[in-house]
Structures are given as C-alpha cells and as structure tokens.
Design a protein around this motif. Structure first.
Motif, PDB file in Angstrom:
ATOM      1  N   GLU A  10      43.159  39.708  37.851  1.00 48.42           N
ATOM      2  CA  GLU A  10      42.379  40.953  37.795  1.00 48.42           C
ATOM      3  C   GLU A  10      40.891  40.659  37.850  1.00 48.42           C
ATOM      4  O   GLU A  10      40.130  41.348  38.544  1.00 48.42           O
ATOM      5  CB  GLU A  10      42.727  41.748  36.529  1.00 48.42           C
ATOM      6  CG  GLU A  10      42.045  43.107  36.479  1.00 48.42           C
ATOM      7  CD  GLU A  10      42.522  43.971  35.324  1.00 48.42           C
ATOM      8  OE1 GLU A  10      42.316  45.199  35.392  1.00 48.42           O
ATOM      9  OE2 GLU A  10      43.099  43.426  34.360  1.00 48.42           O
ATOM     10  N   SER A  14      37.816  41.411  41.057  1.00 52.04           N
ATOM     11  CA  SER A  14      36.792  42.382  40.647  1.00 52.04           C
ATOM     12  C   SER A  14      35.909  42.802  41.821  1.00 52.04           C
ATOM     13  O   SER A  14      35.473  41.968  42.618  1.00 52.04           O
ATOM     14  CB  SER A  14      35.908  41.780  39.552  1.00 52.04           C
ATOM     15  OG  SER A  14      36.652  41.499  38.395  1.00 52.04           O
ATOM     16  N   LEU A 230      48.515  42.291  34.370  1.00 49.09           N
ATOM     17  CA  LEU A 230      48.167  43.253  35.406  1.00 49.09           C
ATOM     18  C   LEU A 230      48.636  44.629  34.952  1.00 49.09           C
ATOM     19  O   LEU A 230      49.828  44.822  34.698  1.00 49.09           O
ATOM     20  CB  LEU A 230      48.831  42.891  36.735  1.00 49.09           C
ATOM     21  CG  LEU A 230      48.434  41.555  37.368  1.00 49.09           C
ATOM     22  CD1 LEU A 230      49.099  41.401  38.732  1.00 49.09           C
ATOM     23  CD2 LEU A 230      46.931  41.436  37.498  1.00 49.09           C
ATOM     24  N   LEU A 237      47.215  46.579  42.723  1.00 47.70           N
ATOM     25  CA  LEU A 237      46.742  45.269  42.277  1.00 47.70           C
ATOM     26  C   LEU A 237      47.898  44.279  42.232  1.00 47.70           C
ATOM     27  O   LEU A 237      47.747  43.105  42.598  1.00 47.70           O
ATOM     28  CB  LEU A 237      46.081  45.382  40.905  1.00 47.70           C
ATOM     29  CG  LEU A 237      45.390  44.108  40.380  1.00 47.70           C
ATOM     30  CD1 LEU A 237      44.279  43.666  41.320  1.00 47.70           C
ATOM     31  CD2 LEU A 237      44.830  44.342  38.969  1.00 47.70           C
TER      32      LEU A 237
END
Length: 366
Positions: A10, A14, A230, A237
C-alpha cells in the motif's frame, strides 16, 4: 546485521493527486510518491511491474464505486528511471453502467529531484520527458453468472509432487535478477547487501528436477503475498498487487529456458497484458493459514511458448490459494544474447549500481 523491514504494498503504490490548474475535462494527473525497485541499487532501469501496477491504480482513482479492473494492455516505450517519480495522466475513454475504460500515459521528470526516497508534489512540476509507459485498462462491475464457467486442473494438484505440503516461507525469496550470475553473487553476500524487493513477499519454487533442456517444457512457480494489510474496501489495490507480481523476473524464463542466462546482452519488456477472470471478492488477499494467522500464498505458474527475432514470449496463469484460476498474462520482451562478456549489459549495469552504493567491492568474477 538484521534485514530491514520491507515496504508494504500500500505504501509502495502511494499516489499524490496533482492539481496544476483546471486542465482538460476527463483527464486527471497523479504522481508516484515512492521510488520503484531497482535490482542494481539505484542504477539501471527500474522494475517495470511498478509502473504497470501503479498505472492501473492511478486509473482506479477515476472510476465509480464497484468498478474493478479486469483487463490491462500495457506498452513499455522507454526504460523507467528509479531516481525520479512517475507522472500518470489518466484519460477517460468510455463510461458505462457495466464497463468503463481508461488510457494512462506515463512520463518522468528529465532531472532527478533532491529527495530520492519520497517524492514531493513539486517534483511533477519539472520538465517531463517522453512517454515511458502507456496502457489501456478496462474496469467492470461484478455480475450474476448466467452459465457455469470452466478452468483446468488446479495448479496445487498438477504440481503436488513439487509443492507438497511446504509453507511458502520454506522456499527461498525470489532473486532480484533471476540469472545464474546473480544467484552466485547472492550466495556469497549477506542479505542486507542486496536490495530488498518491496511490496510483496515473493518466493521461487525449486523446479530443478522438472526443468530439462526442452524450453517448451520449462516452468517456473512463484508464491507470493503482500507485505502489510490491504484494505478490503480497495479491491483495485488487491488487483494491482497481482499485476505487480506478474512481472517479477518474467523475461528471465526465456534466457534460462534457452540456456544463456549468463550471456544476456539486452532485455526489456515491450508489452504486457493481463486479464482477470473472477469477481472482485476472489481477487482479495484474504484467508489465513493454520500456523501463524498469515495470509495464504498465491501462485504464478509461468512458461515460454515462443522466441525468435530478438524477442520472446512469457505467459502465465495466476492461481488463488484455493485453486481458482484468477488471471492469465501474456508478455512480449526484447531479448538478445551477448557474444562476449563485455556485452552482458544486465550484469554490468547491476555491478556498477552496486559499487556506487557501496554494496560491492572490486570487480571480481560473478
């Protein structure tokens, strides 16, 4: 020396939303915040899976709720540089109730910023170079099944003798570069001296006893799962983590299968396509093993069906821990064999980068 903690997926993905005026309607801009992985410690081209996955993640910021990526076709036009951010321009191609489509063009500043560990919004205001990556990605909503789908025998059954009951952590971490010379260097260097692959924990299954001199029978199995949690609320994602994994060491299967893994002169992705076959819920990194409450391992099964004319094909199937065929990938890459040691650009660039970062001493023979 203890191995540093790897970056979570994650955090690696970004994005900074850019706002340089109103701009053209139906277009948005984003910038990567974290640098892409580079096996040479900062010298040479960055890992192509980063811009591939993050390009889709940028496009995902522009779609409505319930729209999850199912199809990506990407083209690599220039090598990515790890010392500067990617700037993503997302264009709306279509909007529909069930499907929508986006085009993503990616460029990088012509000069590197001061900070190379975390980029800032003003870095995107610099002069940008030519497009280094472009993709078209389609998003869709889940729908009710109107027929019973089909798939082949699950990978866990077909490769039962190889995989056995071993946990993913029993296999060695996937190398930064899946070439014989890199394996020799890694075997003599402490782990901290080699760059740590961020975002995903990827393990390479030992297929030595299966792989012979027949390139068409050559197979690789990779197990993977993300570093960090996640969110379930972000299915795109999760999908991008699979896209990121799909490109890891992919083209090296061609040189290894053909027996010139130590004589690669030039290698690089030309195009990469991925199709997801399952609803969003089956893309998620959920479920736990019985030992430590850790996420189960996903499997990428790969092979090379064709090579020639300075190019080669990498294909793979991605399988869930429960044995569902989740995605299919096709990748074409440029690959050339070096006639002499001085032509082994992949190895020489890696050596140069490692020396610049103080991770490698004298030249030596790998």
């Amino acid at each position: 020396m203890a191995e540093e903690n790897p970056m979570t997926f994650e955090d690696l993905m970004s994005l900074q939303t850019l706002d340089f005026g109103e701009g053209e309607r139906g277009k948005e801009q984003f910038m990567s915040v974290r640098p892409a992985f580079c096996a040479g410690g900062g010298a040479g081209a960055s890992f192509g899976g980063h811009v591939y996955a993050q390009g889709v993640w940028a496009a995902a910021q522009t779609v409505g709720s319930g729209m999850v990526v199912h199809n990506v076709h990407g083209f690599f036009t220039l090598p990515g540089m790890p010392d500067r951010p990617y700037v993503y321009e997302v264009t709306h191609l279509s909007e529909g109730k069930s499907y929508c489509t986006r085009n993503v063009n990616v460029r990088q500043p012509t000069t590197p910023p001061e900070s190379r560990s975390r980029f800032k919004e003003e870095d995107a205001g610099k002069e940008l170079g030519k497009i280094c990556f472009s993709c078209i990605c389609s998003f869709k909503r889940d729908e009710k099944e109107t027929f019973k789908g089909h798939q082949g025998v699950r990978v866990q059954e077909r490769w039962k003798e190889v995989l056995g009951s071993r946990n993913g952590e029993a296999w060695e971490k996937a190398p930064g570069v899946d070439a014989p010379w890199y394996h020799r260097q890694a075997s003599t260097s402490p782990p901290p001296l080699l760059p740590i692959f961020p975002g995903l924990d990827i393990r390479k299954v030992n297929m030595t006893h299966h792989n012979t001199s027949d390139p068409l029978a050559y197979r690789t199995l990779s197990l993977y799962r993300p570093f960090g949690h996640l969110p379930i609320s972000l299915p795109n994602l999760h999908a991008c983590a699979h896209l990121y994994a799909s490109d890891k060491n992919s083209l090296f299967i061609i040189s290894n299968a053909l027996g010139f893994g130590d004589q690669v002169g030039k290698m690089g992705s030309l195009s990469h396509s991925v199709v997801f076959h399952v609803p969003a819920s089956e893309l998620m990194f959920q479920g736990h093993d019985e030992e430590g409450g850790k996420l189960n391992w996903w499997v990428q099964e790969a092979w090379t069906p064709r090579s020639g004319q300075g190019r080669g094909m990498h294909e793979s199937w991605i399988w869930s821990p429960s044995g569902r065929h989740v995605a299919t990938t096709w990748q074409e890459g440029l690959i050339r064999r070096a006639e002499r040691e001085e032509g082994e650009k992949q190895r020489l660039m890696w050596e140069e980068g490692m020396r610049k970062n103080g991770r490698l001493g004298g030249r030596g023979k790998l």
